[in-house]
Design a protein around this motif. Structure first.
Motif, PDB file in Angstrom:
ATOM      1  N   ILE A 129      37.987  45.989  40.400  1.00 53.72           N
ATOM      2  CA  ILE A 129      37.054  46.808  39.214  1.00 53.72           C
ATOM      3  C   ILE A 129      37.777  47.803  40.289  1.00 53.72           C
ATOM      4  N   GLU A 130      37.811  48.794  40.424  1.00 49.54           N
ATOM      5  CA  GLU A 130      38.276  50.066  40.802  1.00 49.54           C
ATOM      6  C   GLU A 130      39.794  50.188  40.651  1.00 49.54           C
ATOM      7  N   GLU A 156      29.251  39.480  38.794  1.00 49.71           N
ATOM      8  CA  GLU A 156      29.284  39.886  40.119  1.00 49.71           C
ATOM      9  C   GLU A 156      29.081  38.176  40.889  1.00 49.71           C
ATOM     10  N   ALA A 157      27.708  38.065  40.435  1.00 48.42           N
ATOM     11  CA  ALA A 157      26.871  36.976  41.304  1.00 48.42           C
ATOM     12  C   ALA A 157      28.471  35.339  40.771  1.00 48.42           C
ATOM     13  N   ALA A 169      32.241  31.916  42.471  1.00 48.03           N
ATOM     14  CA  ALA A 169      33.907  30.831  42.080  1.00 48.03           C
ATOM     15  C   ALA A 169      34.309  31.473  43.457  1.00 48.03           C
ATOM     16  N   GLY A 170      34.803  32.291  44.819  1.00 50.87           N
ATOM     17  CA  GLY A 170      34.704  33.229  45.091  1.00 50.87           C
ATOM     18  C   GLY A 170      35.403  34.126  45.037  1.00 50.87           C
ATOM     19  N   ILE A 171      35.323  34.752  44.028  1.00 51.47           N
ATOM     20  CA  ILE A 171      36.668  36.043  43.940  1.00 51.47           C
ATOM     21  C   ILE A 171      35.586  37.041  44.178  1.00 51.47           C
ATOM     22  N   GLU A 172      35.745  38.158  44.978  1.00 53.64           N
ATOM     23  CA  GLU A 172      35.219  39.634  45.029  1.00 53.64           C
ATOM     24  C   GLU A 172      35.744  40.337  44.017  1.00 53.64           C
ATOM     25  N   VAL A 173      34.759  40.779  43.266  1.00 52.09           N
ATOM     26  CA  VAL A 173      35.535  41.789  42.309  1.00 52.09           C
ATOM     27  C   VAL A 173      35.697  42.941  42.382  1.00 52.09           C
TER      28      VAL A 173
END
Length: 129
Positions: free
Chosen positions: A74-75, A60-61, A66-70
């Motif tokens: 994931i949900e 996640e870090a 890299a600017g990706i909100e994950v």
């Protein structure tokens, strides 16, 4: 993430020790090893959970950097058939690691191993140090 882990101790150079002591593992509770087995399983699960959690935090870090909100991705994710099959293989391996103590207890019983034999091997290994 945390401090680097210290390297593990290495055996004395030139000496070889068995990877697993022979004989039934010692028991610490008076219930034919049932409580000891459950404790081993809980410990294995805790190690598995922490390893996964640490990797998840790292992933996640890296993605956030890299600017990706994950979290939302994931949900919303749904695995395909091949991924579901691969996960089933991983789940079986995971269960094998977690419940390994039962397999070892079975092997010890079939081999007629005893706690005294186990302690004899451990004592001999430490006497050689």
């Amino acid at each position: 993430m945390g401090e680097p882990v210290a390297p593990q101790a290495q055996p004395t150079e030139g000496r070889s020790y068995p990877t697993m002591a022979r004989g039934a593992r010692p028991t610490f509770f008076d219930d034919e090893g049932a409580t000891d087995a459950v404790l081993a399983i809980v410990t294995a699960l805790a190690a598995e959970v922490w390893t996964l959690r640490e990797r998840q935090i790292t992933l996640e870090a890296v993605l956030a950097d890299a600017g990706i909100e994950v979290a939302e991705a994931i949900e919303a994710y749904r695995p395909d058939g091949d991924q579901i099959a691969a996960r089933a293989v991983e789940a079986a391996a995971f269960a094998g690691r977690v419940y390994r103590v039962f397999e070892e207890m079975r092997e010890e019983a079939l081999a007629g191993e005893t706690e005294d034999r186990y302690l004899e091997i451990v004592d001999r290994a430490f006497a050689e140090l």
